[in-house]
Design a protein around this motif. Sequence first.
Motif, PDB file in Angstrom:
ATOM      1  N   ASN A  43      37.656 -61.450 -43.383  1.00  0.00           N
ATOM      2  CA  ASN A  43      36.241 -61.640 -43.735  1.00  0.00           C
ATOM      3  C   ASN A  43      35.579 -60.310 -44.054  1.00  0.00           C
ATOM      4  OD1 ASN A  43      36.472 -64.208 -41.477  1.00  0.00           O
ATOM      5  ND2 ASN A  43      35.502 -64.555 -43.450  1.00  0.00           N
ATOM      6  N   ARG A  44      35.000 -60.227 -45.246  1.00  0.00           N
ATOM      7  CA  ARG A  44      34.399 -58.978 -45.724  1.00  0.00           C
ATOM      8  C   ARG A  44      33.224 -59.293 -46.625  1.00  0.00           C
ATOM      9  NH1 ARG A  44      37.121 -55.151 -50.396  1.00  0.00           N
ATOM     10  NH2 ARG A  44      35.120 -55.158 -51.466  1.00  0.00           N
ATOM     11  N   ALA A  45      32.261 -58.400 -46.654  1.00  0.00           N
ATOM     12  CA  ALA A  45      31.056 -58.582 -47.465  1.00  0.00           C
ATOM     13  C   ALA A  45      31.395 -58.592 -48.953  1.00  0.00           C
ATOM     14  CB  ALA A  45      30.065 -57.461 -47.175  1.00  0.00           C
ATOM     15  N   LEU A  46      30.516 -59.219 -49.713  1.00  0.00           N
ATOM     16  CA  LEU A  46      30.631 -59.240 -51.166  1.00  0.00           C
ATOM     17  C   LEU A  46      29.630 -58.267 -51.777  1.00  0.00           C
ATOM     18  CD1 LEU A  46      30.819 -63.073 -51.250  1.00  0.00           C
ATOM     19  CD2 LEU A  46      32.520 -61.675 -52.405  1.00  0.00           C
ATOM     20  N   GLY A  47      30.011 -57.661 -52.908  1.00  0.00           N
ATOM     21  CA  GLY A  47      29.108 -56.742 -53.593  1.00  0.00           C
ATOM     22  C   GLY A  47      28.194 -57.469 -54.544  1.00  0.00           C
ATOM     23  N   PRO A  48      27.319 -56.743 -55.230  1.00  0.00           N
ATOM     24  CA  PRO A  48      27.049 -55.326 -54.991  1.00  0.00           C
ATOM     25  C   PRO A  48      26.044 -55.142 -53.859  1.00  0.00           C
ATOM     26  CG  PRO A  48      25.714 -56.081 -56.841  1.00  0.00           C
ATOM     27  CD  PRO A  48      26.532 -57.256 -56.357  1.00  0.00           C
ATOM     28  N   GLY A  49      25.959 -53.852 -53.330  1.00  0.00           N
ATOM     29  CA  GLY A  49      26.836 -52.718 -53.589  1.00  0.00           C
ATOM     30  C   GLY A  49      28.131 -52.906 -52.831  1.00  0.00           C
ATOM     31  N   TRP A  50      29.095 -52.081 -53.194  1.00  0.00           N
ATOM     32  CA  TRP A  50      30.393 -52.175 -52.538  1.00  0.00           C
ATOM     33  C   TRP A  50      30.243 -51.987 -51.040  1.00  0.00           C
ATOM     34  CZ3 TRP A  50      33.542 -54.763 -55.034  1.00  0.00           C
ATOM     35  CH2 TRP A  50      33.750 -54.602 -56.406  1.00  0.00           C
ATOM     36  N   ASN A  51      30.797 -52.925 -50.303  1.00  0.00           N
ATOM     37  CA  ASN A  51      30.756 -52.854 -48.845  1.00  0.00           C
ATOM     38  C   ASN A  51      32.006 -53.533 -48.335  1.00  0.00           C
ATOM     39  OD1 ASN A  51      30.318 -53.986 -46.117  1.00  0.00           O
ATOM     40  ND2 ASN A  51      28.335 -53.008 -46.282  1.00  0.00           N
ATOM     41  N   ILE A  52      32.776 -52.822 -47.519  1.00  0.00           N
ATOM     42  CA  ILE A  52      34.034 -53.405 -47.050  1.00  0.00           C
ATOM     43  C   ILE A  52      33.926 -53.865 -45.607  1.00  0.00           C
ATOM     44  CG2 ILE A  52      35.530 -52.238 -48.715  1.00  0.00           C
ATOM     45  CD1 ILE A  52      36.090 -50.124 -46.564  1.00  0.00           C
ATOM     46  N   GLY A  53      32.714 -53.890 -45.070  1.00  0.00           N
ATOM     47  CA  GLY A  53      32.531 -54.289 -43.681  1.00  0.00           C
ATOM     48  C   GLY A  53      32.660 -55.795 -43.490  1.00  0.00           C
ATOM     49  N   ALA A  54      32.730 -56.179 -42.217  1.00  0.00           N
ATOM     50  CA  ALA A  54      32.928 -57.584 -41.868  1.00  0.00           C
ATOM     51  C   ALA A  54      31.716 -58.426 -42.251  1.00  0.00           C
ATOM     52  CB  ALA A  54      33.191 -57.714 -40.372  1.00  0.00           C
ATOM     53  N   GLU A  55      31.982 -59.584 -42.810  1.00  0.00           N
ATOM     54  CA  GLU A  55      30.951 -60.582 -43.095  1.00  0.00           C
ATOM     55  C   GLU A  55      31.676 -61.874 -43.441  1.00  0.00           C
ATOM     56  OE1 GLU A  55      27.632 -59.232 -45.556  1.00  0.00           O
ATOM     57  OE2 GLU A  55      27.394 -61.273 -46.341  1.00  0.00           O
ATOM     58  N   GLN A  56      31.111 -62.996 -43.020  1.00  0.00           N
ATOM     59  CA  GLN A  56      31.808 -64.266 -43.238  1.00  0.00           C
ATOM     60  C   GLN A  56      31.267 -65.047 -44.432  1.00  0.00           C
ATOM     61  OE1 GLN A  56      31.499 -65.893 -39.258  1.00  0.00           O
ATOM     62  NE2 GLN A  56      33.211 -64.662 -38.509  1.00  0.00           N
ATOM     63  N   SER A  57      30.428 -64.405 -45.228  1.00  0.00           N
ATOM     64  CA  SER A  57      29.886 -65.082 -46.417  1.00  0.00           C
ATOM     65  C   SER A  57      30.995 -65.457 -47.404  1.00  0.00           C
ATOM     66  CB  SER A  57      28.886 -64.176 -47.137  1.00  0.00           C
ATOM     67  OG  SER A  57      27.822 -63.862 -46.295  1.00  0.00           O
ATOM     68  N   ASP A  58      32.094 -64.683 -47.412  1.00  0.00           N
ATOM     69  CA  ASP A  58      33.156 -64.985 -48.387  1.00  0.00           C
ATOM     70  C   ASP A  58      33.770 -66.360 -48.126  1.00  0.00           C
ATOM     71  OD1 ASP A  58      34.400 -64.135 -46.037  1.00  0.00           O
ATOM     72  OD2 ASP A  58      35.709 -62.651 -46.978  1.00  0.00           O
ATOM     73  N   SER A  59      34.283 -66.561 -46.919  1.00  0.00           N
ATOM     74  CA  SER A  59      34.965 -67.834 -46.637  1.00  0.00           C
ATOM     75  C   SER A  59      33.981 -68.996 -46.517  1.00  0.00           C
ATOM     76  CB  SER A  59      35.803 -67.722 -45.364  1.00  0.00           C
ATOM     77  OG  SER A  59      35.012 -67.240 -44.296  1.00  0.00           O
ATOM     78  N   LEU A  60      32.777 -68.699 -45.997  1.00  0.00           N
ATOM     79  CA  LEU A  60      31.826 -69.809 -45.836  1.00  0.00           C
ATOM     80  C   LEU A  60      31.312 -70.305 -47.190  1.00  0.00           C
ATOM     81  CD1 LEU A  60      30.002 -68.647 -42.599  1.00  0.00           C
ATOM     82  CD2 LEU A  60      31.629 -70.524 -42.867  1.00  0.00           C
ATOM     83  N   SER A  61      31.342 -69.425 -48.211  1.00  0.00           N
ATOM     84  CA  SER A  61      30.959 -69.902 -49.544  1.00  0.00           C
ATOM     85  C   SER A  61      32.076 -70.745 -50.169  1.00  0.00           C
ATOM     86  CB  SER A  61      30.592 -68.730 -50.462  1.00  0.00           C
ATOM     87  OG  SER A  61      31.733 -68.000 -50.826  1.00  0.00           O
ATOM     88  N   MET A  62      33.231 -70.790 -49.523  1.00  0.00           N
ATOM     89  CA  MET A  62      34.352 -71.633 -49.966  1.00  0.00           C
ATOM     90  C   MET A  62      34.434 -72.902 -49.106  1.00  0.00           C
ATOM     91  SD  MET A  62      35.663 -69.992 -52.484  1.00  0.00           S
ATOM     92  CE  MET A  62      34.112 -69.217 -52.886  1.00  0.00           C
ATOM     93  N   ARG A  63      33.336 -73.196 -48.432  1.00  0.00           N
ATOM     94  CA  ARG A  63      33.268 -74.295 -47.458  1.00  0.00           C
ATOM     95  C   ARG A  63      33.730 -75.634 -48.013  1.00  0.00           C
ATOM     96  NH1 ARG A  63      27.256 -76.093 -46.201  1.00  0.00           N
ATOM     97  NH2 ARG A  63      27.666 -76.874 -48.287  1.00  0.00           N
TER      98      ARG A  63
END
Lengths: 368, 292
Positions: free
Chosen positions: A106-126
């Motif tokens: 789980n990692r944030a989406l850009g922009p801006g580039w951010n490689i930190g943890a965030e669950q927006s990626d998988s939750l948007s694939m709900r």
Amino acid sequence: MLMIGTGNKAVALAVRDAKPVVVAAYPITPQTEIVEEIANYVTDGSMDARYIPVESEHSSMAACIGAAATGVRTFTATSSHGLVYMCEMLHMSAGARLPIVMANANRALGPGWNIGAEQSDSLSMRDTGWLQCYVSTAQEAYDTAFMAFRIAEHESVLLPVMINLDGFLLTHITQPFETVDPEGFLPPTNTPHAIDINHPGGYGTLTKGTEHFRFRWDIERGMRDSVAVIQEVEEAFAGRYGRRYDMVEEYRCEDAEVVIIAMGTLGKEMEVAVDILREEGVRAGSIRIRWFRPFPAIDLAGREVVVIDRDYSFGFGGVLANELRAKCGCRPFSVIAGLGGQEVTYDDIASFVRIRTEGGEHWFGVDA
Amino acid sequence: MAIPDEEYILKTTSACAGCPSSLILRYVTKAAGPDTVLVIPACCTSVIQGVYPTTAMNIPVYNVAFASAAAVGSGMSEAFRACGKKTNVICYAGDGGTVDIGIQALSGALERGNDFLYVCYDNEAYSNTGMQRSGATPFAARTTTTPAGKQDLKKDLDAIVAAHNPVYQATACAAYPVDLYNKVVKALSMPGPKFMHVLAPCPPGWRFPSEETIEMGKLAVKSGMWVLWERDHGKLAITGASKAAMVKRIPVADYLTRQGRFKGITEEQIAEIQAAIDRSIGCLQKEVESEC
């Protein structure tokens, strides 16, 4: 065997022990160690698999689809932009009822580039038809990734499974964990609709509305039936290896008047917050949601609820808070925290409980 | 080489009258035989094969997302080989799914050396959605999104593919089925990535009568607008009817003016196309004669 390693290493070892036939993958931070490790296992012979170094995440899932269609076990791993880039193929793989297993860091989406943890990626694939599990330790990452193959390939499920681990907070943190003797735990892959040259047919041909509708219902039925399968597999795992899991993990909930709910590493961190609050006389407990799809049945009647989302659905609210409102009829205090890898300590979590208001929303670090 | 009687694309498909794509598919599958899986992205063949639960195909057909055919094909091929199966994996895709949206996946699969055959049947537009411009649409051709005629040149797909050094690469044309058949047989006899680019004159798209599909393919080859060749491990050879066209060609105007899509083409544009043909034939001739 006792190992010391990162969450990524734990996933890679679970995949080695599950013996997939094809692994197709594309590197992306913070998932890279998983695919590097697997490439090493294939090269040194400790894993007998075909490793396909594809040119994109869209193609990694496409290659897994092509391989799984022949009836073999497949695995891939990704993160963030890679996951949303393969979105179309997530729908295609679930629609084709292919039991592919994938780890997502789980990692944030850009922009801006951010490689930190965030669950927006998988939750948007709900809504892609994938089962989704969120793990909180290296041990749980290993155990869940290993079990995921048996769950996905179960004849009542036949849907792909995504194991989610928080970028860096779990992928890169070194912890001790036990590997298992895998022999006999995973039955041979048996995909009833695997391509059979002797019985030619069309897969995914033009489909009219009535049949399309029925196929969608079949996916939903597989998703609903997967609850019992998850519990059956987790029970079998506990019986053989001694570590027990469930749809959710509760902590000091028996007499709790207020429960904190979260997923992933925050869901583990909040157990310390519960202890702090208990010492202050607050009857707190926590529920860490492991399986987000299928969504678990949780009884929250008569309790105050604080939900922490490391994600957000713009124009609506925290994704987990929304799910709980819809599914459990509660009016949680919704906290948005940890986006882009923002540090959230157990003291912070305890403070969320102290400032709770029924139905309120708090952006940690943004709101005063 | 005798072409077998066995049919793998059955009668009563949903193809348009005079469809070159189903004709090409007929000979591709005859050459491949029954131990074959087709991987088909969104294209005319998505429709031609029929509607669930029926199919006009007598071999397994796996329908996949538009951009993904070559990647699905490489995964499928690796899985078959891992299990010791020799099953042919053939991606059968239109020009849009190849030169435009699918080119990244194609490039990746060719570079990785996966054992599969990719056949692009090129009707020079997005025909399945009603003739919109693709990267393979030729200069001056009218489509529904180039109503005044395309201002840009046809993308040189073959040069792109050649840059990947596939073990076998060939062109073919729906009007010359024996040449097509022989090339598919040859391609499938070799391990590794193979690519074929087949011209598919499309009656409704190119706007000519449906009984003239073969005639239009022959005019394309005789004019040099389309050249039949193969590159076996990189070595170029001109094949079939194009051997004569290397020496003597009919004017390209005879090909262009037979098609409604070139209606309104100017004398200058025709001359430009004619000059481009003569130039590219010259280049091919030099490559044939060269040692490399």
